[in-house]
Every structure is written in structure tokens, then in C-alpha cells.
Write a protein that holds these residues in place. Structure first.
Motif, short mmCIF file in Angstrom:
data_model
loop_
_atom_site.label_atom_id
_atom_site.label_comp_id
_atom_site.label_asym_id
_atom_site.label_seq_id
_atom_site.Cartn_x
_atom_site.Cartn_y
_atom_site.Cartn_z
N GLY A 132 67.16 5.49 37.70
CA GLY A 132 65.94 5.10 37.14
C GLY A 132 66.18 3.54 36.65
O GLY A 132 66.78 2.52 37.27
N GLU A 133 65.55 3.26 35.33
CA GLU A 133 66.23 2.07 34.64
C GLU A 133 67.63 2.11 34.78
O GLU A 133 68.45 1.18 34.81
N LYS A 134 68.51 3.20 34.45
CA LYS A 134 69.69 3.39 34.44
C LYS A 134 70.42 4.54 35.62
O LYS A 134 69.33 5.10 36.47
N LEU A 135 71.36 4.80 35.70
CA LEU A 135 71.98 5.58 36.64
C LEU A 135 72.58 6.96 36.08
O LEU A 135 73.29 6.65 34.75
N TYR A 136 72.26 7.95 36.38
CA TYR A 136 73.00 9.32 35.82
C TYR A 136 73.67 10.17 36.91
O TYR A 136 72.93 10.06 37.96
N ALA A 137 74.47 10.74 36.42
CA ALA A 137 75.30 11.59 37.25
C ALA A 137 75.35 13.03 36.59
O ALA A 137 75.95 12.82 35.51
N GLY A 138 75.38 14.03 37.43
CA GLY A 138 75.64 15.35 36.91
C GLY A 138 75.76 16.46 37.77
O GLY A 138 75.84 16.21 39.13
N ILE A 139 75.91 17.55 37.40
CA ILE A 139 76.06 18.75 38.21
C ILE A 139 74.74 19.99 38.01
O ILE A 139 74.42 20.04 36.99
N ARG A 140 74.22 19.83 39.08
CA ARG A 140 72.95 20.84 39.17
C ARG A 140 73.47 22.31 38.77
O ARG A 140 74.24 22.81 39.36
N LEU A 141 72.59 22.73 37.68
CA LEU A 141 72.92 24.28 37.31
C LEU A 141 71.76 25.05 37.89
O LEU A 141 72.07 26.48 38.18
N ARG A 142 70.41 24.75 37.84
CA ARG A 142 69.34 25.55 38.25
C ARG A 142 68.20 24.53 38.78
O ARG A 142 67.96 23.72 38.36
N PHE A 143 67.98 25.45 40.17
CA PHE A 143 66.86 24.53 40.98
C PHE A 143 65.50 25.54 40.83
O PHE A 143 65.91 26.70 41.04
N PHE A 144 64.51 25.04 40.60
CA PHE A 144 63.42 25.98 40.38
C PHE A 144 62.63 26.01 41.69
O PHE A 144 61.89 24.97 42.11
N ASP A 145 62.88 26.93 42.65
CA ASP A 145 62.33 26.98 44.12
C ASP A 145 60.89 27.07 44.08
O ASP A 145 60.24 28.05 43.56
N PRO A 146 59.99 26.09 44.82
CA PRO A 146 58.93 26.28 44.78
C PRO A 146 58.19 27.46 45.42
O PRO A 146 57.19 27.75 45.38
N LYS A 147 59.17 27.95 46.42
CA LYS A 147 58.77 29.13 46.96
C LYS A 147 58.48 30.47 46.23
O LYS A 147 57.41 31.20 46.58
N ASP A 148 59.28 30.35 44.90
CA ASP A 148 59.11 31.23 44.15
C ASP A 148 57.62 31.41 43.39
O ASP A 148 56.93 32.39 43.32
N PHE A 149 57.13 30.09 43.07
CA PHE A 149 55.75 30.17 42.60
C PHE A 149 54.98 30.39 43.63
O PHE A 149 53.87 30.74 43.25
N GLU A 150 55.13 29.72 44.68
CA GLU A 150 53.97 29.80 45.80
C GLU A 150 53.61 31.03 46.15
O GLU A 150 52.52 31.57 46.70
N SER A 151 54.60 32.02 46.08
CA SER A 151 54.53 33.54 46.39
C SER A 151 53.49 34.41 45.57
O SER A 151 53.12 35.41 45.73
N ARG A 152 53.27 33.64 44.37
CA ARG A 152 52.54 34.34 43.44
C ARG A 152 51.19 33.64 43.51
O ARG A 152 50.18 33.81 42.39
N LYS A 153 50.81 32.63 44.34
CA LYS A 153 49.46 31.86 44.15
C LYS A 153 48.42 33.00 44.54
O LYS A 153 48.72 34.00 45.04
N ALA A 154 47.10 32.50 44.16
CA ALA A 154 46.17 33.48 44.25
C ALA A 154 45.89 34.27 45.59
O ALA A 154 45.57 35.52 45.63
N HIS A 155 46.15 33.56 46.79
CA HIS A 155 45.79 34.30 48.11
C HIS A 155 47.06 35.18 48.50
O HIS A 155 46.95 36.09 49.38
N HIS A 156 48.09 34.97 47.73
CA HIS A 156 49.32 36.10 48.00
C HIS A 156 49.16 37.60 47.08
O HIS A 156 49.72 38.25 47.42
#
Length: 332
Positions: A132-156
Motif C-alpha cells: 500500500g503506502e507502505k509494505l507489510y509482511a506477516g503470516i496468515r492465521l485465518r482465511f475467511f472462505d467465501p464458500k462458507d458464507f455463500e453456502s448460507r445465501k438465501a437460495h441454499h
């Protein structure tokens, strides 16, 4: 130090959702660079960060730099908490000011020199670099999978109604109330907000004036494994009659916006005003209401008339005939 990458569709709402969860966890937002939030918190915040709806991921922030050379130099001094193999992945944000094309290779070489093995296809640890304006580096601990939320959309859902908030937004509304024990949705419809609250372990209370909605919401809650609920057939303008003596820790709701059928034959603005009064009567002092209103209704002015204090307001254009605001109010 931690980081959160928030989603860009409702960025102010996403930031305030993270802020609300950090307040429960005893942490704070220490800085922001576009969609990247620097977080002053420890691992005690993880259960609250795991609740987030409008976030892409969170992780451990290890390096912050003003140039690629500085980032690589600092990376040589870091004790990287890598388990197994690793891969470096770059996120180039819209405000990126640096040439990061070759950065994954260069940073990967620095980390590899410390004795860690690279695996580009199935790494055990993902090293994330944000530009971004700066640079950042780290370790991912948790990814919020879109498929988890998509599975609860109205038509499911087993009980389907096409007009429903996206599960991510429903989750954010719950979190913006800072609920820890329970939540009420007095105009629950098919129960989308209650589903997200129930999956967070909250006890959920729901009300709707239409019998088919009460039955359908129960069907949906049970389908997603939620058992701690209390649903009632009733009028959202008469909550004190429905729950005599009960005061709620939090309320979140998405009222119907349109036809006389969905509004049980009542004038829309008049209904909204009475619902705000009714919610105020059953909410604990110091507690929050998260609610959506069409942009044509001045939710802020009407809520303040009742006694609420505005905490947050977020605009969303859904389509050309629907613009709305999400509001967060507090009962002083």
C-alpha cells in the motif's frame, strides 16, 4: 502485532466491525493502509476475530517497511514462526506505491536462507506481503472462505425467500452490536441474521408477524445446527408485550422495505418509527441496535427522537431502485 485485511465493498462498516470485536477482546486498531488494518492485540483476540464477516483474513504482522530494501533487511532479522513449508504471496492494493513484481522471489530467498523449505503448490504456512503506502509482511492465521458464507445465501436455505441480506453483512450487523450472549431480531423474516448469530454461539430471539416466516425461520435455524433459539409470532411494535420484563443485550434487524403486504398493510415510515420505540423499550442501557433502512427514511433523526445515540452509519447502493443505510445506535 496482528493484521486484518478487510473487504472493500463496505470498508467503513468492515473497519468498525473489526473495531467492535477488538473492543470486546481488549485490543485496538493501531493504523490503517487502505484495506489493511494494523492491530494491537494478542492471541486472546482470536476468538473475537474469528467472528468477522466483512474480512478476508487476519494474521501475525512481522515486518513494516517504507521500501523493498528495508523490508528485505528487516526480514533477515525476523524469527519467522513458520511451520513446515512456506510460500510468499503478494497482495497489491489499489494504493500500492512500490514495484513488488519480483518481491515474492526475493523475500522467499531470505526466508529460505534461514532453513525453511519452499512449497509453491501446497505450503503449510502462507507468508503474506501487502503493498500500500507502505509494505507489510506477516503470516496468515485465518482465511475467511467465501464458500462458507455463500453456502448460507438465501437460495441454499430450506426455506427460501429471495430478499435477504448477504450472510457476511448479517454477520457484521451482529458483530456491530458487540453481542456476547444473546440477540433479538424483531422482524426476522427467514432468519438470516439469527442464523449468523446462532453460529457464533449466541442465544437468538426472533419475532415476525407472519406465521409462515416463523415456521420458515425455525426450519432454517435447525438446518444449520442452531438449537438455542426462541421464536415468536407477533408484532415488532409491541415487543414489551411479547417479552414482559425482558431486556435484551443486543438487537439487529433488517426491516422490510416495500409493499403493504410485507408491511402488514401499514405505512412504512410510521411502522419504522413505532419499531424503533419498541426496540428502545426492550434494550438494556448501554446496549446497541444495528438496523437497515432505505435511504429515503431518515433513520438517524427518527432514532434520536426515541432516545438512541448514533454510533455508525454506512451507505450501500444495492441497485438503481434501492439505496440503504446500515445504522448502529446505542441506548444511553
Amino acid at each position: 502485532m496482528l493484521y486484518i485485511e478487510i473487504l472493500g465493498n463496505l470498508p467503513e462498516m468492515a473497519r468498525d466491525e473489526a473495531k467492535a470485536m477488538l473492543e470486546l477482546a481488549g485490543g485496538r486498531i493501531a493504523g490503517q493502509d487502505y484495506l489493511f488494518l494494523k492491530i494491537d492485540a494478542d492471541e486472546g483476540a482470536f476468538p473475537y476475530l474469528n467472528r468477522l464477516g466483512l474480512a478476508h483474513e487476519y494474521g501475525m504482522l512481522l515486518v513494516e517497511a517504507n521500501s523493498i530494501e528495508e523490508l528485505l533487511q528487516k526480514a533477515r532479522d525476523v524469527d519467522w514462526p513458520i511451520k513446515g513449508t512456506f510460500k510468499v504471496d503478494t497482495e497489491t492494493m489499489a494504493n500500492c506505491r512500490h514495484d513488488v513484481l519480483d518481491l515474492p522471489r526475493k523475500l522467499g530467498a531470505v526466508i529460505h536462507a534461514k532453513g525453511f523449505r519452499v512449497n509453491l503448490s501446497k505450503p503449510d504456512t502462507l507468508v503474506r506481503v501487502y503493498c500500500g503506502e507502505k509494505l507489510y509482511a506477516g503470516i496468515r492465521l485465518r482465511f475467511f472462505d467465501p464458500k462458507d458464507f455463500e453456502s448460507r445465501k438465501a437460495h441454499h436455505r430450506p426455506f427460501f425467500r429471495p430478499i435477504s441480506l448477504h450472510p457476511r453483512v448479517s454477520r457484521a450487523l451482529v458483530n456491530l452490536t458487540k453481542a456476547k450472549r444473546e440477540i433479538l431480531d424483531p422482524m426476522m423474516g427467514a432468519g438470516g441474521i439469527l442464523m449468523e448469530a446462532g453460529l457464533l454461539g449466541l442465544k437468538v430471539y426472533g419475532v415476525d408477524i407472519r406465521p409462515e416466516m416463523v415456521e420458515g425461520a425455525e426450519m432454517n435455524l435447525r438446518h444449520y445446527g442452531i438449537r438455542d433459539y426462541e421464536l415468536k409470532l407477533g408484532d415488532a411494535t409491541k415487543l414489551e408485550e411479547l417479552f414482559p420484563g425482558k431486556k435484551f443485550e443486543a438487537v439487529a434487524t433488517d426491516p422490510p422495505y416495500g409493499t403493504s403486504a410485507t408491511l402488514a398493510g401499514r405505512k412504512r415510515d410510521e411502522l419504522y418509527e413505532k419499531v424503533l420505540e419498541s426496540i428502545y423499550g426492550v434494550l438494556e442501557e448501554g446496549s446497541r441496535l444495528a438496523i437497515a433502512f432505505p435511504a429515503s427514511f431518515d433513520g438517524e433523526a427518527e432514532a434520536e427522537k426515541v432516545g438512541f445515540k448514533l454510533v455508525g452509519k454506512y451507505y450501500q447502493r444495492v441497485h438503481k431502485s434501492l439505496e440503504r443505510y446500515f445504522y448502529v445506535f446505542e441506548k444511553p
